[in-house]
Each structure stands twice: as C-alpha cells, then as structure tokens.
Motif scaffolding. Structure first.
Motif, mmCIF file in Angstrom:
data_model
loop_
_atom_site.group_PDB
_atom_site.id
_atom_site.type_symbol
_atom_site.label_atom_id
_atom_site.label_comp_id
_atom_site.label_asym_id
_atom_site.label_seq_id
_atom_site.Cartn_x
_atom_site.Cartn_y
_atom_site.Cartn_z
ATOM 1 N N CYS A 645 0.849 -1.193 0.000
ATOM 2 C CA CYS A 645 0.000 0.000 0.000
ATOM 3 C C CYS A 645 0.886 1.245 0.000
ATOM 4 O O CYS A 645 1.507 1.585 1.015
ATOM 5 C CB CYS A 645 -0.918 -0.024 1.217
ATOM 6 S SG CYS A 645 -2.062 1.363 1.279
ATOM 7 N N ASN A 646 0.983 1.887 -1.148
ATOM 8 C CA ASN A 646 1.837 3.061 -1.352
ATOM 9 C C ASN A 646 3.288 2.774 -0.983
ATOM 10 O O ASN A 646 4.003 3.634 -0.463
ATOM 11 C CB ASN A 646 1.331 4.263 -0.558
ATOM 12 C CG ASN A 646 1.880 5.579 -1.105
ATOM 13 O OD1 ASN A 646 2.087 5.726 -2.300
ATOM 14 N ND2 ASN A 646 2.115 6.537 -0.217
ATOM 15 N N ASP A 647 3.727 1.545 -1.236
ATOM 16 C CA ASP A 647 5.109 1.166 -0.968
ATOM 17 C C ASP A 647 5.508 0.054 -1.928
ATOM 18 O O ASP A 647 4.656 -0.677 -2.451
ATOM 19 C CB ASP A 647 5.287 0.690 0.478
ATOM 20 C CG ASP A 647 6.652 1.080 1.039
ATOM 21 O OD1 ASP A 647 7.601 1.187 0.241
ATOM 22 O OD2 ASP A 647 6.757 1.271 2.257
ATOM 23 N N ALA A 648 6.801 -0.074 -2.143
ATOM 24 C CA ALA A 648 7.318 -1.053 -3.096
ATOM 25 C C ALA A 648 7.215 -2.463 -2.517
ATOM 26 O O ALA A 648 7.256 -2.650 -1.296
ATOM 27 C CB ALA A 648 8.773 -0.738 -3.440
ATOM 28 N N PRO A 649 7.104 -3.482 -3.372
ATOM 29 C CA PRO A 649 7.042 -4.866 -2.893
ATOM 30 C C PRO A 649 8.415 -5.404 -2.527
ATOM 31 O O PRO A 649 8.898 -6.389 -3.091
ATOM 32 C CB PRO A 649 6.428 -5.605 -4.094
ATOM 33 C CG PRO A 649 6.871 -4.830 -5.275
ATOM 34 C CD PRO A 649 6.919 -3.386 -4.835
ATOM 35 N N ARG A 650 9.061 -4.739 -1.574
ATOM 36 C CA ARG A 650 10.400 -5.132 -1.116
ATOM 37 C C ARG A 650 10.416 -5.163 0.399
ATOM 38 O O ARG A 650 9.918 -4.251 1.050
ATOM 39 C CB ARG A 650 11.468 -4.168 -1.639
ATOM 40 C CG ARG A 650 11.645 -4.196 -3.143
ATOM 41 C CD ARG A 650 12.908 -3.439 -3.545
ATOM 42 N NE ARG A 650 12.835 -2.040 -3.232
ATOM 43 C CZ ARG A 650 12.360 -1.104 -4.048
ATOM 44 N NH1 ARG A 650 11.927 -1.456 -5.247
ATOM 45 N NH2 ARG A 650 12.351 0.168 -3.698
ATOM 46 N N LEU A 651 11.014 -6.210 0.950
ATOM 47 C CA LEU A 651 11.112 -6.370 2.396
ATOM 48 C C LEU A 651 12.563 -6.612 2.783
ATOM 49 O O LEU A 651 13.310 -7.263 2.047
ATOM 50 C CB LEU A 651 10.256 -7.538 2.880
ATOM 51 C CG LEU A 651 8.739 -7.401 2.702
ATOM 52 C CD1 LEU A 651 8.048 -8.702 3.083
ATOM 53 C CD2 LEU A 651 8.187 -6.254 3.521
ATOM 54 N N THR A 652 12.935 -6.098 3.942
ATOM 55 C CA THR A 652 14.283 -6.340 4.433
ATOM 56 C C THR A 652 14.452 -7.789 4.868
ATOM 57 O O THR A 652 15.473 -8.411 4.577
ATOM 58 C CB THR A 652 14.585 -5.408 5.615
ATOM 59 O OG1 THR A 652 14.300 -4.061 5.218
ATOM 60 C CG2 THR A 652 16.041 -5.514 6.039
ATOM 61 N N ALA A 653 13.464 -8.320 5.553
ATOM 62 C CA ALA A 653 13.565 -9.705 6.019
ATOM 63 C C ALA A 653 12.178 -10.258 6.255
ATOM 64 O O ALA A 653 11.225 -9.516 6.555
ATOM 65 C CB ALA A 653 14.390 -9.790 7.299
ATOM 66 N N VAL A 654 12.071 -11.575 6.119
ATOM 67 C CA VAL A 654 10.865 -12.329 6.440
ATOM 68 C C VAL A 654 11.264 -13.426 7.411
ATOM 69 O O VAL A 654 12.272 -14.112 7.213
ATOM 70 C CB VAL A 654 10.217 -12.932 5.180
ATOM 71 C CG1 VAL A 654 9.127 -13.932 5.545
ATOM 72 C CG2 VAL A 654 9.645 -11.830 4.297
ATOM 73 N N ARG A 672 7.491 -15.508 -3.737
ATOM 74 C CA ARG A 672 7.627 -15.648 -5.192
ATOM 75 C C ARG A 672 7.454 -14.312 -5.920
ATOM 76 O O ARG A 672 7.933 -14.163 -7.040
ATOM 77 C CB ARG A 672 6.601 -16.649 -5.721
ATOM 78 C CG ARG A 672 6.891 -18.095 -5.343
ATOM 79 C CD ARG A 672 6.020 -19.035 -6.162
ATOM 80 N NE ARG A 672 6.299 -20.436 -5.854
ATOM 81 C CZ ARG A 672 5.580 -21.180 -5.019
ATOM 82 N NH1 ARG A 672 4.522 -20.652 -4.426
ATOM 83 N NH2 ARG A 672 5.890 -22.435 -4.786
ATOM 84 N N HIS A 673 6.746 -13.377 -5.321
ATOM 85 C CA HIS A 673 6.391 -12.157 -6.039
ATOM 86 C C HIS A 673 6.981 -10.894 -5.446
ATOM 87 O O HIS A 673 6.835 -9.824 -6.037
ATOM 88 C CB HIS A 673 4.859 -12.015 -6.099
ATOM 89 C CG HIS A 673 4.179 -13.062 -6.917
ATOM 90 N ND1 HIS A 673 3.870 -14.314 -6.427
ATOM 91 C CD2 HIS A 673 3.751 -13.064 -8.210
ATOM 92 C CE1 HIS A 673 3.280 -15.026 -7.365
ATOM 93 N NE2 HIS A 673 3.204 -14.290 -8.450
ATOM 94 N N CYS A 674 7.610 -10.977 -4.290
ATOM 95 C CA CYS A 674 8.213 -9.797 -3.678
ATOM 96 C C CYS A 674 9.716 -10.009 -3.523
ATOM 97 O O CYS A 674 10.195 -11.144 -3.468
ATOM 98 C CB CYS A 674 7.585 -9.511 -2.310
ATOM 99 S SG CYS A 674 5.827 -9.100 -2.381
ATOM 100 N N SER A 675 10.430 -8.918 -3.432
ATOM 101 C CA SER A 675 11.872 -8.965 -3.208
ATOM 102 C C SER A 675 12.136 -9.022 -1.708
ATOM 103 O O SER A 675 11.727 -8.127 -0.964
ATOM 104 C CB SER A 675 12.526 -7.723 -3.827
ATOM 105 O OG SER A 675 13.892 -7.667 -3.491
ATOM 106 N N VAL A 676 12.812 -10.079 -1.269
ATOM 107 C CA VAL A 676 13.104 -10.290 0.148
ATOM 108 C C VAL A 676 14.606 -10.492 0.288
ATOM 109 O O VAL A 676 15.183 -11.383 -0.341
ATOM 110 C CB VAL A 676 12.334 -11.504 0.707
ATOM 111 C CG1 VAL A 676 12.733 -11.755 2.154
ATOM 112 C CG2 VAL A 676 10.835 -11.279 0.585
ATOM 113 N N GLN A 677 15.228 -9.686 1.131
ATOM 114 C CA GLN A 677 16.683 -9.768 1.276
ATOM 115 C C GLN A 677 17.127 -10.929 2.151
ATOM 116 O O GLN A 677 18.207 -11.480 1.951
ATOM 117 C CB GLN A 677 17.210 -8.459 1.865
ATOM 118 C CG GLN A 677 16.978 -7.255 0.958
ATOM 119 C CD GLN A 677 17.572 -5.990 1.557
ATOM 120 O OE1 GLN A 677 18.573 -6.037 2.248
ATOM 121 N NE2 GLN A 677 16.940 -4.861 1.301
ATOM 122 N N ALA A 678 16.346 -11.295 3.141
ATOM 123 C CA ALA A 678 16.757 -12.368 4.050
ATOM 124 C C ALA A 678 15.526 -13.128 4.514
ATOM 125 O O ALA A 678 14.466 -12.533 4.754
ATOM 126 C CB ALA A 678 17.511 -11.807 5.253
#
Length: 897
Positions: A645-654, A672-678
């Motif tokens: 929601c008003n932010d990119a599909p990227r996460l620092t960690a899951v 599968r659809h978002c960028s996750v660094q860790a």
C-alpha cells in the motif's frame, strides 16, 4: 451519436457528480470529498454562492440517503460460558436469488430467515430451540458447496446451520468486502457442503424463476449432451427443484457427482446466464490475470446480441415496408427495436447492476433519438446513473457498476481523440479501393486495441488498488472481444433458442461450435500460466489520491481534443491532477525519513501476519498468514496488498515462526512475487504439498535457521534496535555459531552479514535432530524486539505451556510493552506467570471473527481484565498497529473503531 470536440457537461450532470460523491462518502469519505472539491474547482459555473450551496446540499443529501439505507453490522449472538457455541438451530428463509460460483458452488440469498415454523416440521412439531423466535434482519448469503440441486427464487429453504454476521477483513489501505455485502443488504452468512445441514425446500418458486431455470436447464442439457461420456441425467440439475418441492418435506436426495464440464462450454453458461458454477477457480483466475474477466460479467457488450437481432429485424421489415425509413432513420429504428430483446436479456441474466446500467443507457439513447435531440455517451451514461442512484443509492458501492460505468466514461471521453488518431477512410482511399474490407477490419481491431489501452491506463490506479492487477495482457481483448461479441454470444443465444424449442441435436452442434473459441482461449491461458508468464507481479499499490488525479488528467486531455487551446477548466484539471499525483510519492519519501517504529498485526482471519516497520525504512514480516481453502490465499489477498500500500514490494527480512499453514501459507505467494533480502525460520519442515513448496523456497532463497541466543541488529547500530531469539533452544552441533547478525539499514543493501559455516550446518541438520523434544507449536520462534535494551514487543508464535514454562525457567528478560498473544490468544497457551513476567501494557491477538475455537480464550480475557491490561484482537478491531514515535509514548490505532 456525433463526437465534435468534447463539450462541457450540462449543469445537471455536474450536480449529479456531487450527488454520487455524497453517496460514495458513506464508505470512502476523503476520496469522495476530494472528488467533489476537484469538481467544484474545475467548474467555473459553480463559483456562485447559491450554486455552491446547492452542490454542498447534494453531497449531504447523498451521504444522508446512503447512511439511511446502509444496514448496520449484525451483532453476533452471545456465547455460552467457556466460549463454546450452542448447537445450530433449524432455520428457514425465502430464496431471493441464486448465483453460480466457481468450483461447483451456489450462493443462495435468503430473506426473512427465522427458526423453522411448526407447519414445516415433520409431524407438526415445534421449531428447533433458538435464542429468539424473531427473524434475522436483512438478507442472508448461504454458500452451498457441491449442491444437491438448484433452488428457485420464491422457494422456502430450511437447514440446520448457524448464521454468522457478515464481516470482511479490515486492513489499512484495503477494501473491506464486508461493507460491500452490507451495501447489498446482506447482514448474515451461512456455509454448508452437500447434504450437511440437511437442506430442504418447500414450494415451487416464482413463475419467472421457473421459466428462467427451465431455459438454463435446457441450455445445460444441450451442453452436457454434446460432451463425450456425459448425459443430462448425470447432472444434479436433473433433479427438478419444482418436483422435489411438491413433496410434504422436500429434502434433496444424494445424486450423482457433478460432472466436470469442459471449460469452453462452462464459459458459454457464464457468458449467457452469468452462471459460473461449472467454471473452475483457476480458469477465473487466468481470465482475471489476462484482463479478460470483464467479458464474463453481464454488461453492455452482451447487448451486442440485442443490437444484432434488432438490426436483422429492421432490415427485414424495411424489405417489406421501405417507407419505414421515411418516418425515422434506420439508426433510430435499430435502437428502438433493440429495447425488447435488451429487457429480455436483463431478465435472463437476473439484472446485475452492470447490465442494468447498459439497459438504462439504451433506453436513454432511444428517448433522445426519438425526440430528435443529439446525445453523446456521457449524456446517456449520466441519465442512466441518475435513474439508478435515485432508485437505489447504495448501488454506487457495487464494484460491477463502478467498473462498467468508468469504462463507458473513459470511452466517451476518449472518442474525440480516437477520431483524430484514426479518422474515417478518405475519398482517395475509397477511390483506389485499397483492400477496403481488410483495411476497415484492421482499423476496427486497432480501435479496439486503443480503447483497451485507454481503459487500462485510466483504470490502472483502481485496478491496482482493488485487484493488484496492472493488466499487462490487455491486448488479448483485441483477439477475444470481437470473437465473443460476433461469434460466441450469438451462437450461445441461437443454441439456447434451439434447445428451448426442442431441437436439441441442432442446439448441440451450434453450441459445440460456439464453445471452440472459448476452449482455445482457456487452453492458451492455462499454457501461459503453467509457463509462469500469465500472472502479474506484485506492484506498488498507489495512494488513493491517484484515483482523482488520473480522472482529472484524463478529463483535461479529453477536453483538449479538437481544440487549438485547452479550455480554462481543462487547465485547472491538469494542474489539480498533477498536484494530486505527486502526493503519493511525497508521502513515501516522508515515510522513509520517519523515525517512528510500528508493529502491525494484520487482519488475516484465523491466522497470523505481523508487519514491523523501523527507522531507515526497514520492513520486516513475521509470518504471512495462511488458509486451508484452495480458493483463498491470505498472502495474496491480504498480506501482500497491505505491504504494498503506497510502498514497493520489497522487504528487508521475512521470518517464519513455524511452518504451520496458518503462519506459513501466505509466505509462498509473497516470496515468489516480492523482493526479500533475508529469510529466517525455525528449521522445521511443513506438511503436505505446501510444506514441499515451503522447503523448495527455503532452499532457493537460502533460508537461515534461528535458535535461542541469536540476535539480529536492525539498521543503524547507533539506534540499538535488536531482535532477540529466545526460543527454541540451539542444536548442540551448531552451538559455536556467532550469536549476532546484522540486517542492513537500507533496502538496497546486499543482505545480512552471517556466520556462514554455522548457517550451512544449521540448514544441513535434520529437523528431528535440530530441536530434540520440541516440535509443532512448541518449536515456534519467540522473538523480542528491543531498543537500547528496553523491550518493545514480544512475538510468541504458537508456543504453548511447555515452551512458556521453559522461557520462565531460562531466566531471560521477557518484559515488553506489547505482547502478541501466544497461539492466537488460546487458553491452551495461557500461563499467568508468563504474562506477569512480560508485564505488557497491551496484548494483541490475531484471530478470526467469531472463530469456532472461541479465541481469544475466556481465561485469558478474564485474567487481563482483572489486571487492567487491554486486549485487542483482529477479529473485532481489524488491523491493529502499535506505534512508538521517535520521542513519544506508545499509541495504538485500529482499522475498526
């Protein structure tokens, strides 16, 4: 209709905009008020006190009418002590409407639901025990999976099920579909499967419903008869509802299993009747991903059949009586002759809002043409919307009406530009006869492509907000829409006519031919889906201000077509649209520099997903929700949309606490659809097919196993933000692992710095050896978020009493201001000593509304109330967010009051 340069709307049409904005404000207050102010700013004719007062009065009138008609949320009945529910009572209601849903389901809308009366009880006995003899207010939506027969409107349906209040999912920035149901008057819901609940039906239904069902069954019989290895008797529809209802107690008997109708033929049933019962959910998902699902909704394009039929009738009548053209031009005769078949199709399709809008537009067009007055697409659209909203104001909240009306509005606004980009063939081309027919056909297809592009561009913010779909496959409309309008729909109508007149063999041949393009399309979409190129990626969902911004920019460009200089109103719209378009990016920039910390427990039903946002724009997700339903994925429908929601599909960690489906299932789509660094987990393996998918994703993304003693440093070390791992205990084989890891402070970092040898050993270690004696819920990761050593939040997964006792015995500091209750707040995970050790100021529980487990448990609720500790749970409050400002005390916000 003529299309000179687009003229300014008439004053009554401007006032209509204020009326509609007022109605929409009952659900979307700020977007509706923003649109009303934008309209007042652009329209200079309103810049007078009296006219502005009238516009404000219309906004208030629309808001008042919508608020008066909007039903209140139903209140759930009180539970017995211990959180257990009473046995379901026998209830009855009158069938108002029946809709076919994918995967062999029916949605039966009941009215007047009340305990079963004595006259419908065998032997005349009294009704089953109930809390009250009064009926339920409003309508009840009964979802019947694998139905034994198809009820008819007007019949009385009885079954043993407990109605539950309709409640959607309330998350910031997402639509609450429970409010959509309330706008339709539905306040209660029931679910049953096959013969469960012992459904019974009484009466024969209304005459109109019987006629419609006879046509549907004749059409279905011709479809089934043309399918290899199937016969009409093999379907549950062979049990005539009317025959069953003539019995004293019409209880449907078990019947043959529902056959799997080929999807090409199932599309014919959906196109003609709006019945999706024989479609599979995967087919519908593929249509949605390919931006073709609108073609399955009954709307204006389906009236092309009525137009073709009226044209043939007028041509035949003109052959016999050429003087008809002296009275009226042919175009007027065609429009007038299309009215009866359009009304007939409205009856056949059971009058959905989008089709009703199209029929009203056709009547408005006929009215203006007969009177000899010119009209444009915006004129007839405004007339149709005026009629619909005066009769039923809450229809403005119907998504089908919204999308169909917006599509027509975009077409009307863009036609002047299309006439300039694709002018009619000039005299020189006609004289040279340069492939005249092929050239006209190519121009027609190009026009469809341009219209599809314009519609997709104009509705992009709305599609992203509602469905997360950018519509990359919109060019498929060029291939499908002409075939559907000119071949498939006329073939389906012809097949229905033949089947209704008893010519089943001829109907079978026609329907087989009409189903071929549908089958080719479904096969092609399935091939694209299997190869992973059909589904849309997760994208940033824009701020709601993008909706009025796009509308203002589109209107400004439309008014420029055909004019050397734009109108003053167009200039004002252009400036306002550009200003609104910048608001979303500015809010994202402010978010990146904000120093506050947020922990949000998302409303994902009876599952759990917790989003953590930290300074430096670090974004963590602890669990992702999940569901056992094959048709509903909370990760796709709720978690990812809330995070984007008003932010990119990227996460620092899951981080996954444990691989139970209600915590891990939603992560499959997200990873599968978002960028996750860790990616972090507890080293356990999931069960079933989704457990195998989870194992593959863990291996592909290089998941790291966490255990007691690990510490994640979050962002800038100077902030002293840490995530401590308190449970489960470490495996002896990797005890020499370095205890601290560092997460990057920016999303473009290269990932956390880890002790590689220890991690490799942790991933290679079998899960049965990794945590001896700890399995299932008790192997959940327990994490503590701290700032400068002070506990902010404690995340406990699904740990139960044995793990809680171990945490107490470990002597670690468990104190935290916010505690996410173990195991969704169940009493099985309640330990008073643990809560005393945590000393929370607030306890949060992630659980479904009116869940069958009775969470949060009564023991937990009573203990917290006794000690004055607030308890909030997502089933009641929706998304719950705990906020720590940079220099302030904890505050809490909820999606529901």
């Amino acid at each position: 209709m003529r299309y000179p340069p687009l003229q300014a709307p008439l004053l009554w049409q401007v006032y209509l905009g204020f009326w509609i904005a007022g109605i929409a404000a009952v659900e979307w207050l700020w977007p509706a008020l923003c649109c009303a102010l934008l309209l007042a700013f652009a329209e200079k004719r309103l810049w007078h006190t009296a006219r502005l007062a009238l516009a404000a009065a219309l906004v208030l009138a629309g808001l008042g009418a919508a608020h008066w008609q909007m039903p209140r949320e139903a209140q759930p009945p009180a539970r017995q002590s211990g959180g257990q529910e009473k046995a379901p009572a026998r209830i009855c209601g009158t069938v108002r409407d029946v809709q076919g849903l994918p995967d062999n389901r029916l949605r039966v809308i009941l009215t007047g639901v009340a305990p079963q009366p004595p006259e419908l009880t065998p032997g005349g006995a009294g009704a089953a025990a109930s809390d009250s003899s009064a009926g339920l207010p409003g309508l009840t939506a009964w979802t019947w999976e694998k139905p034994l027969l198809r009820p008819l409107a007007g019949q009385i349906a009885c079954l043993s099920r407990r109605p539950r209040p309709v409640r959607g999912f309330a998350n910031a920035g997402l639509a609450d579909w429970g409010r959509w149901w309330l706008a339709r008057g539905v306040q209660w819901q029931i679910w049953s499967r096959a013969e469960r609940g012992e459904p019974a039906f009484f009466g024969e239904g209304s005459l109109s419903a019987r006629w419609r069902e006879d046509l549907r069954r004749a059409f279905l019989a011709a479809l089934v008869a043309g399918t290899s290895g199937m016969s009409a008797a093999a379907t549950p529809d062979a049990l005539a509802p009317g025959e069953a209802a003539r019995a004293e107690k019409a209880r449907p008997a078990p019947c043959a299993e529902q056959p799997e109708l080929p999807q090409g033929k199932a599309i014919l049933l959906a196109l003609l009747f709006g019945d999706r019962q024989y479609l599979s959910q995967s087919t519908l998902d593929n249509f949605a991903a390919a931006t073709l699902v609108h073609s399955l909704a009954l709307s204006g394009q389906h009236l092309a059949v009525a137009g073709l039929l009226s044209l043939l009738c007028v041509l035949a009548a003109a052959r016999l009586h050429p003087e008809l053209y002296l009275a009226r031009p042919r175009a007027i005769w065609v429009v007038v002759a299309a009215l009866p078949p359009a009304v007939a199709y409205l009856w056949l399709g059971n009058a959905p809002a989008s089709l009703l809008r199209a029929v009203c537009m056709l009547f408005a067009m006929a009215f203006w043409l007969v009177r000899g007055r010119p009209c444009t697409t915006p004129d007839v659209l405004c007339a149709a919307l005026l009629c619909i909203t005066l009769v039923s104001p809450l229809s403005v909240l119907d998504t089908g009406l919204q999308l169909s009306a917006l599509c027509v509005a975009v077409i009307g606004l863009c036609l002047p530009w299309l006439r300039r980009v694709l002018p009619e063939a000039d005299a020189e081309a006609t004289r040279l006869q340069i492939q005249g027919a092929w050239r006209r056909g190519g121009r027609w297809l190009l026009r469809i492509l341009l219209i599809s592009l314009l519609i997709q561009s104009a509705l992009l913010p709305l599609n992203l907000l509602l469905f997360g779909n950018a519509g990359f496959w919109f060019p498929l409309n060029v291939l499908w829409l002409p075939v559907a309008d000119l071949l498939v729909l006329p073939g389906a109508v012809l097949g229905l006519t033949l089947a209704a007149t008893g010519l089943e063999s001829a109907a079978r041949v026609v329907l087989d031919l009409a189903a071929l393009p549908c089958q080719w399309l479904t096969d092609g979409l399935s091939w694209l889906d299997v190869h992973g190129v059909l589904q849309n990626p997760a994208l940033l969902r824009p701020h709601w201000t993008a909706l009025p911004a796009f509308a203002a920019l589109l209107a400004a460009l439309a008014f420029k077509a055909g004019r050397p200089n734009p109108l003053p109103a167009a200039r004002r719209l252009l400036l306002a649209g550009m200003a609104l378009l910048c608001l979303g990016p500015l809010l994202r920039i402010a978010e990146r520099f904000s120093g506050e910390m947020r922990v949000s427990v998302l409303d994902v039903g009876q599952s759990q997903a917790v989003a953590v946002r930290l300074p430096g724009h670090l974004r963590l997700l602890l669990d992702g929700g999940g569901s056992a339903s094959p048709r509903f994925d909370p990760g796709r429908a709720l978690t990812v949309p809330a995070l984007t929601c008003n932010d990119a599909p990227r996460l620092t960690a899951v981080c996954n606490s444990h691989p139970d489906l209600d915590h891990m299932g939603g992560l499959l789509y997200l990873l599968r659809h978002c960028s996750v660094q860790a990616l972090f987990d507890n080293g356990r393996e999931g069960a079933g097919a989704r457990g195998a998918e989870w194992a593959e994703l863990r291996q592909a993304l290089g998941s790291r196993v966490l255990a007691e003693g690990d510490v994640l440093t979050l962002g800038d070390p100077a902030l002293e933000l840490r995530l401590e791992v308190l449970h489960p205990p470490r495996l002896a084989a990797i005890a020499r692992r370095e205890p601290e890891e560092q997460l990057p402070g920016k999303e473009n970092g290269k990932g956390p710095k880890t002790a590689k040898t220890a991690e490799e050993e942790a991933r290679r270690a079998p899960s049965s050896d990794a945590l001896p004696g700890w399995s299932g819920n008790d192997a959940s990761l327990v994490l503590r978020l701290t700032r400068q050593g002070h506990g902010l939040a404690l995340f406990t997964g699904d740990v139960e009493r044995p793990a809680l006792r171990r945490l107490l015995a470990s002597g670690r500091d468990l104190r935290a201001e916010v505690l996410v209750a173990p195991h969704h707040g169940s009493d099985r995970s309640f330990l008073a000593a643990f809560y005393k050790a945590v000393q929370p100021r607030l306890v949060l529980a992630s659980c479904g509304f009116q869940n069958r487990y009775g969470y949060p448990g009564p023991r937990l609720t009573a203990w917290l109330a006794k000690h004055g500790i607030p308890l909030l749970h997502t089933g009641q409050s929706g998304q719950i967010t705990a906020i720590w400002p940079q220099d302030g005390r904890l505050r809490v916000s909820t999606a529901r009051p």
